[in-house]
Design a protein around this motif. Structure first.
Motif, mmCIF file in Angstrom:
data_model
loop_
_atom_site.group_PDB
_atom_site.id
_atom_site.type_symbol
_atom_site.label_atom_id
_atom_site.label_comp_id
_atom_site.label_asym_id
_atom_site.label_seq_id
_atom_site.Cartn_x
_atom_site.Cartn_y
_atom_site.Cartn_z
ATOM 1 N N ASP B 22 0.855 -1.172 0.000
ATOM 2 C CA ASP B 22 0.000 0.000 0.000
ATOM 3 C C ASP B 22 0.906 1.242 0.000
ATOM 4 O OD1 ASP B 22 -2.326 1.511 0.217
ATOM 5 O OD2 ASP B 22 -2.280 1.462 2.404
ATOM 6 N N LEU B 23 0.381 2.366 -0.341
ATOM 7 C CA LEU B 23 1.204 3.584 -0.374
ATOM 8 C C LEU B 23 1.008 4.416 0.892
ATOM 9 C CD1 LEU B 23 0.756 4.606 -4.109
ATOM 10 C CD2 LEU B 23 2.725 3.532 -3.011
ATOM 11 N N ASP B 24 -0.203 4.968 1.063
ATOM 12 C CA ASP B 24 -0.435 5.890 2.181
ATOM 13 C C ASP B 24 -0.450 5.122 3.498
ATOM 14 O OD1 ASP B 24 -0.800 8.490 3.064
ATOM 15 O OD2 ASP B 24 -2.975 8.295 3.130
ATOM 16 N N GLY B 25 0.465 5.474 4.394
ATOM 17 C CA GLY B 25 0.556 4.778 5.676
ATOM 18 C C GLY B 25 1.580 3.657 5.676
ATOM 19 N N VAL B 26 2.072 3.277 4.486
ATOM 20 C CA VAL B 26 3.101 2.227 4.399
ATOM 21 C C VAL B 26 4.399 2.827 3.846
ATOM 22 C CG1 VAL B 26 3.749 0.061 3.277
ATOM 23 C CG2 VAL B 26 1.426 0.362 4.173
ATOM 24 N N VAL B 27 4.301 3.484 2.691
ATOM 25 C CA VAL B 27 5.481 4.124 2.103
ATOM 26 C C VAL B 27 5.626 5.562 2.622
ATOM 27 C CG1 VAL B 27 6.581 4.858 -0.041
ATOM 28 C CG2 VAL B 27 5.309 2.689 0.036
ATOM 29 N N TYR B 28 4.511 6.263 2.644
ATOM 30 C CA TYR B 28 4.549 7.652 3.105
ATOM 31 C C TYR B 28 3.306 7.969 3.924
ATOM 32 C CZ TYR B 28 1.889 7.960 -1.258
ATOM 33 O OH TYR B 28 0.988 7.747 -2.273
ATOM 34 N N ALA B 37 11.075 2.966 5.565
ATOM 35 C CA ALA B 37 10.199 2.335 4.557
ATOM 36 C C ALA B 37 10.972 2.047 3.269
ATOM 37 C CB ALA B 37 8.991 3.223 4.278
ATOM 38 N N VAL B 38 11.724 3.051 2.790
ATOM 39 C CA VAL B 38 12.386 2.907 1.488
ATOM 40 C C VAL B 38 13.463 1.821 1.537
ATOM 41 C CG1 VAL B 38 13.845 4.096 -0.196
ATOM 42 C CG2 VAL B 38 11.850 5.260 0.759
ATOM 43 N N GLU B 39 14.350 1.851 2.563
ATOM 44 C CA GLU B 39 15.399 0.818 2.653
ATOM 45 C C GLU B 39 14.771 -0.562 2.779
ATOM 46 O OE1 GLU B 39 14.941 3.862 4.286
ATOM 47 O OE2 GLU B 39 15.968 3.291 6.168
ATOM 48 N N SER B 40 13.764 -0.679 3.642
ATOM 49 C CA SER B 40 13.152 -1.988 3.889
ATOM 50 C C SER B 40 12.538 -2.558 2.612
ATOM 51 C CB SER B 40 12.070 -1.877 4.964
ATOM 52 O OG SER B 40 12.598 -1.324 6.147
ATOM 53 N N LEU B 41 11.834 -1.701 1.868
ATOM 54 C CA LEU B 41 11.180 -2.188 0.647
ATOM 55 C C LEU B 41 12.221 -2.550 -0.410
ATOM 56 C CD1 LEU B 41 8.134 0.237 0.573
ATOM 57 C CD2 LEU B 41 8.013 -2.255 0.721
ATOM 58 N N ASN B 42 13.249 -1.701 -0.557
ATOM 59 C CA ASN B 42 14.289 -2.014 -1.541
ATOM 60 C C ASN B 42 14.977 -3.337 -1.194
ATOM 61 O OD1 ASN B 42 13.962 0.097 -3.343
ATOM 62 N ND2 ASN B 42 15.372 1.466 -2.242
ATOM 63 N N ARG B 43 15.232 -3.575 0.100
ATOM 64 C CA ARG B 43 15.896 -4.811 0.515
ATOM 65 C C ARG B 43 14.970 -6.015 0.313
ATOM 66 N NH1 ARG B 43 16.691 -4.538 6.145
ATOM 67 N NH2 ARG B 43 17.471 -2.448 5.665
ATOM 68 N N ALA B 44 13.704 -5.856 0.689
ATOM 69 C CA ALA B 44 12.754 -6.971 0.598
ATOM 70 C C ALA B 44 12.509 -7.392 -0.854
ATOM 71 C CB ALA B 44 11.435 -6.588 1.262
ATOM 72 N N SER B 45 12.760 -6.465 -1.799
ATOM 73 C CA SER B 45 12.470 -6.777 -3.200
ATOM 74 C C SER B 45 13.636 -7.513 -3.871
ATOM 75 C CB SER B 45 12.149 -5.500 -3.962
ATOM 76 O OG SER B 45 13.304 -4.688 -4.052
ATOM 77 N N ASP B 46 14.733 -7.784 -3.139
ATOM 78 C CA ASP B 46 15.838 -8.561 -3.704
ATOM 79 C C ASP B 46 15.342 -9.947 -4.093
ATOM 80 O OD1 ASP B 46 17.883 -6.832 -3.751
ATOM 81 O OD2 ASP B 46 19.065 -7.764 -2.148
ATOM 82 N N GLY B 47 15.365 -10.252 -5.382
ATOM 83 C CA GLY B 47 14.993 -11.606 -5.807
ATOM 84 C C GLY B 47 13.497 -11.825 -5.950
ATOM 85 N N ARG B 48 12.706 -10.806 -5.764
ATOM 86 C CA ARG B 48 11.252 -10.967 -5.960
ATOM 87 C C ARG B 48 10.658 -9.648 -6.462
ATOM 88 N NH1 ARG B 48 12.185 -11.052 -0.498
ATOM 89 N NH2 ARG B 48 12.030 -13.294 -0.293
ATOM 90 N N ALA B 49 9.462 -9.740 -7.021
ATOM 91 C CA ALA B 49 8.810 -8.535 -7.552
ATOM 92 C C ALA B 49 8.243 -7.693 -6.408
ATOM 93 C CB ALA B 49 7.692 -8.919 -8.510
ATOM 94 N N ARG B 69 9.949 7.110 -7.036
ATOM 95 C CA ARG B 69 11.373 7.228 -7.385
ATOM 96 C C ARG B 69 12.007 8.406 -6.663
ATOM 97 N NH1 ARG B 69 10.004 5.651 -12.615
ATOM 98 N NH2 ARG B 69 9.967 7.824 -13.287
ATOM 99 N N GLU B 70 11.255 9.504 -6.554
ATOM 100 C CA GLU B 70 11.758 10.662 -5.794
ATOM 101 C C GLU B 70 12.075 10.296 -4.349
ATOM 102 O OE1 GLU B 70 9.152 14.075 -5.638
ATOM 103 O OE2 GLU B 70 9.074 14.109 -7.836
ATOM 104 N N LEU B 71 11.278 9.366 -3.800
ATOM 105 C CA LEU B 71 11.489 8.946 -2.404
ATOM 106 C C LEU B 71 12.628 7.940 -2.286
ATOM 107 C CD1 LEU B 71 7.759 8.498 -1.239
ATOM 108 C CD2 LEU B 71 9.260 10.461 -0.826
ATOM 109 N N GLY B 72 13.161 7.447 -3.435
ATOM 110 C CA GLY B 72 14.298 6.524 -3.384
ATOM 111 C C GLY B 72 13.970 5.088 -3.730
#
Lengths: 234, 234
Positions: B22-28, B37-49, B69-72
């Motif tokens: 989800d976006l609102d409340g999860v990413v921002y 949020a950004v580091e965790s999501l980028n790390r969790a997406s290693d090897g999966r969509a 993308r602006e958020l990283g």
């Protein structure tokens, strides 16, 4: 006492000093008057006052009276009691004269708010003393959002009053049944978690306003809808 | 088997081939990203969509991806699944390609309707084949009334389909909590006495659209709202 004397026949109008008639479904349905409505109302008003009450917040009393005169009724603007007028009675009880009022609605409602001596704003940022909400065709989400921002604080925590002219769920239009003011009041209610005070039928204020204006002791109300008319007249 | 060997530790991501966030409340929440949020999501997406789903019907996928993308985050428009896109999946199942669709909503919804190969009208008089309804700040009573006219006939009597992008009751705005698309869908519902088919969270179509797009077998959904997110992911 002679055997065959009987008391004079009674009618539903005996003792009635004010007849209040609904408009839509009683006087007219669509563009023209209903059969017998005009003659019957003109006859019934012999010797007593005849007023009209309407939940419609988008027409002024002068416009309504002119329409009724076109149909053949002897109606002056003073005879027409609108839900915005009833809303002004509620506002006067709750906020000081001259206060700033956030209006959700159209020109008809703005006219009554200003005639009642209040000032009009369209923005919650102006710190209004109350919100008054009525139907107009140009009401949209942006107006509903302003109301929600202004009403965010509950009334028992210092929040401002919220008066709705009416909560009719539907509004009959030439092209079909459209959403009424009740649906737009409900939208704000969902966002703020509080309820509006309702001025129009079937709530009391519009009947109180009419009875006070005519100084009536025994009013009779003629309506056609169980939900908005009959419930309110009781 | 050695005494102290143990199996590898398991995490909630084991076996997951798609993360949907989800976006609102999860990413921002508001303008900036939530902490971690950004580091965790980028790390969790290693090897999966990693995909994003949003009920917001007023922003296009390209706009959402650019914001992420602006958020990283490493997000392409294809990774963003919007409720209007899910609504188009429902429309394609119900009406022929190229049909005329009455749009209640803004440019974002019009864009998806046209991209899906339908034609757009704003008037019930054009005999549309369906109504699709989403939030935009300029939606007002006039648009709701057009929907009501177009939806007057029940679907089981030959009436046309009615798809709502979502029925979120509120929409958080910079100035406060405002009425959401659900309140505007509800206004039409009150006038027509029938219910819309809902594309967005918590209903299934937006999840089906996401799973189909990514060809996922074991998706995991990350949301923050019990009403719209958790209920729908089950």
């Amino acid at each position: 006492m002679p055997l065959f004397t009987r008391s004079a026949p009674t009618t539903p109008l005996d003792g009635v000093d004010l007849i209040l008639a609904d408009l839509d479904g009683v006087v007219y349905a669509g563009p023209g008057a209903l059969p017998h409505a005009v003659e019957s109302l003109n006859r019934a008003s012999d010797g007593r006052a005849l007023g009209y009450i309407t939940n419609n917040a988008s027409r002024r009393d002068t416009t309504v009276a002119a329409h009724l005169r076109e149909l053949g009724l002897h109606t002056e603007p003073h005879d027409v009691v609108t839900s915005p007028q009833a809303a002004m009675r509620l506002l006067r009880d709750r906020i000081p004269a001259g206060s700033l009022v956030l209006v959700v609605g159209g020109d008809g409602l703005v006219f009554e708010v200003e005639k009642a001596g209040f000032r009009v704003t369209r923005s919650a940022d102006d710190a209004p003393a109350a919100v008054v909400q009525g139907f107009a065709p140009d009401v949209g989400w942006a107006q509903l959002a302003e109301a929600a921002y202004a009403l965010a604080k509950p009334e028992d925590e210092g929040g401002i009053p919220w008066i709705a002219t009416n909560t009719d769920w539907t509004i009959p239009q030439a092209r079909g049944i459209a959403p009424g003011n009740g649906t737009l009041v409900s939208a704000v209610h969902t966002a703020v978690g509080r309820l509006a005070t309702v001025a129009g039928k079937p709530e009391r204020p519009i009947f109180d306003e009419a009875v006070a204006r005519f100084g009536a002791a025994s009013p009779l109300f003629i309506g056609d809808r169980l939900d908005t008319d009959i419930a309110g007249a009781q």
